[in-house]
Design a protein around this motif. Structure first.
Motif: not given
Length: 594
Positions: A476-488, A490-498
């Motif tokens: 996705l990034r190779a095609h220009g999209f950017r990414v956000a981690v939402d609800d930081a 509050s959830g399951y993965s915590g720092l691992q998701t980031i």
């Protein structure tokens, strides 16, 4: 009208204090409205009634050092006045005072609003007859003068702990343990009682989304409304209890005076009135504060007297019968909502509303979060309801695709420099082994708009294959999209998701933003995360900003971006605004058309 006896069921309190007893005015003393309508928990209040002012100040110092709030009175009359007006959680009472002595004060406290406030006698009269007399007057505990500090504090803790067994800290209502004997007495006078069981759906999801404070307020509102229903649905002498049988309220009905049994038609009529009343009052009381739906289900049954069956087993059997009716209604509702979902997907009746993301240093609007909505009059209008039903029907991928396509079409007219924040469900993409979904993401937007599109990955969902997740994000990034981690936060993965996603943006969960100015722990967490984001080149966005105090705290902590009701309600982005300054005399609110 059928006479009613009311019992409310809720998990037993873990905090050792009791809110006001039944019959108190609607607002529980231990939770009062703060700025912006937020509910602020207060300290446990202890009233000390003693004519020895030096001793009173000593006791005040000991208790305040343990974070109790202390009220004092140097005579009985003033003590009773404070007990009625301030509704303390505990009274420490001297026996020997001029004028109204402690025995009389203790007896007076056993009536009206104060009758369930525990009283600990604090006196030099340590003889057994004095203790027995104080107990007959209603005293709960006894501490002799001169006292040891550790003994006084332990007595206070024990009494408050015992009080929490009999009263729920959230609603202030008596527990089932408090009224079981009275229930059995009522059943002894009637061959049969009616049971109405009120259950709430969506509470756990609401707590995950908005935090326990909002859920506490939901239960508090329902408890208050059921109390205020006395005279309409409930007799004035009904009793109320909260117990550890789940997220539920239990109402016990005695037969009408001219009947030996409870008629099913009466139970059904009260069930329907309660469903209508509770839903209406929740909407009115918490309008704009609940970000998802709460469903109220009411079941009913009859509790029969039997010499062969223990009372508790008979009660649990009646509750089981009532909950079985609720499960049947839930099944019917589930089928109806799945049919509604099918119509929405078939006719593509999903729309988008927009909430601005604002740069806090100058209040410039840098982008919008695009939020999905179902048809306006549908039970699946809210995104949470829509996605919950789709998840249960195993149609999440279809709904996610429709929402993406709708967002792409509706945001096409926004200026190219405006960011579009679009929620994606990890289950619809990151756990999909096929490349088809990824190709769809890429093909849905013109190349010029991909760099302005930020895909939000919610931290509340489980990502069970981070290797695949990294591969998808790289494409996705190779095609220009950017990414956000939402609800930081509050959830399951915590720092691992980031760590695994290396996002361009991190969005703070609303639970960290809520009442940020009041919590040093939250402030330290936000400060630490902000420092990490600056070092890692990640932009930090605070969600759910509702008050000026929260905004000021975020600016003090150097959080660069924010969104929330303080700036605008979700709605149409037009007419486009370059800046939204909450300090202005009036902010033009964007109506939520959905």
């Amino acid at each position: 009208m059928v006479p009613l006896h009311v019992i409310f069921l809720w998990p037993t309190a873990q905090v050792w204090h009791r809110l006001p007893p039944r019959g108190t005015p609607p607002t529980p003393a231990a939770h009062r409205e703060g700025d912006g309508g937020a509910v602020a928990p207060e300290k446990i209040r202890i009233l000390v009634i003693d004519d020895d002012r030096d001793l009173t100040e000593t006791v005040r110092g000991v208790l305040e050092a343990q974070d109790y709030e202390v009220l004092t009175a140097d005579d009985g009359e003033r003590g009773l006045e404070l007990a009625y007006t301030e509704r303390p959680h505990l009274v420490l009472l001297d026996l020997m005072m001029p004028g109204m002595d402690g025995y009389r004060v203790c007896r007076e406290l056993q009536f009206g609003y104060t009758k369930d406030i525990p009283v600990v006698i604090l006196t030099a009269k340590a003889d057994l007859p004095d203790m027995m007399e104080a107990s007959r007057c209603g005293a709960t505990g006894f501490v002799t003068k001169p006292f040891r500090v550790d003994h006084l504090l332990q007595t206070v803790r024990n009494v408050l702990r015992d009080a929490s067994v009999y009263y729920d800290e959230i609603t202030g209502l008596p527990t089932l343990a408090n009224v079981q004997v009275e229930m059995q007495r009522v059943l002894a006078d009637h061959p049969q009682l009616g049971i109405i069981y009120v259950s709430l759906d969506g509470v756990y999801a609401l707590e995950q989304l908005q935090g326990f404070e909002v859920v506490d307020e939901v239960f508090r509102v329902i408890g208050q409304r059921l109390l205020s229903a006395r005279g309409e649905l409930l007799r004035g002498d009904d009793y109320v209890s909260v117990s550890s049988l789940g997220n539920a309220f239990l109402i016990v009905l005695s037969p009408a005076r001219d009947q030996a049994t409870v008629d099913d038609r009466d139970l059904l009529a009260i069930k329907r009135r309660l469903e209508e009343r509770l839903l209406r009052d929740l909407e009115l009381e918490l309008e704009g504060r609940l970000l998802m739906n709460i469903d109220v289900f009411v079941g009913y049954a009859r509790l029969a007297r039997s010499p062969k069956v223990r009372f508790r087993r008979a009660l649990l059997q009646a509750i089981t019968e009532a909950t079985t009716r609720i499960e049947s209604e839930r099944g019917e509702l589930r089928d109806r909502l799945r049919g509604e979902l099918d119509r929405i997907l078939t006719s593509q009746q999903v729309s988008c509303v927009y909430q601005p993301v604002v740069r806090l240093k100058d209040y410039v609007v840098v982008g919008y979060e695009l939020l999905a909505r179902g048809p306006l009059q549908s039970d699946l209008h809210s995104a949470d309801a829509l996605f919950d039903v789709a998840r249960g029907a195993d149609r999440l991928t279809e709904l996610d695709r429709l929402c993406r396509q709708t967002a792409a079409r509706s945001s096409a007219t926004l200026p190219a420099q405006i960011l579009r924040f679009v929620n994606i469900d990890p289950g619809a993409l990151f756990r999909t082994l096929s490349d088809v979904a990824i190709d769809e993401y890429i093909a849905e937007l013109p190349e010029a708009l991909r760099a302005a599109t930020v895909l939000e990955i919610t931290e509340k969902s489980v990502i069970d294959d981070f290797d695949h997740c990294r591969t998808v994000i790289a494409r996705l990034r190779a095609h220009g999209f950017r990414v956000a981690v939402d609800d930081a936060g509050s959830g399951y993965s915590g720092l691992q998701t980031i760590v695994e996603t290396e996002p361009d943006y991190i969005k703070l969960d609303i639970s960290l933003t809520r009442n940020l100015e009041r919590s040093l722990v939250k402030q330290k967490m936000v400060r630490t995360l902000g420092a990490f984001c600056r070092d890692a080149g990640i932009e930090l966005i605070a969600e759910g900003v509702e008050t000026r105090e929260e905004l000021d705290a975020l600016r003090e902590l150097d959080v660069p971006y924010a969104q929330g009701f303080l700036f605008a309600q979700p709605g149409s982005p037009y007419p486009l605004r370059d800046r939204i300054d909450p300090a202005a005399a009036a902010i033009e609110e964007v109506a939520d058309d959905a």
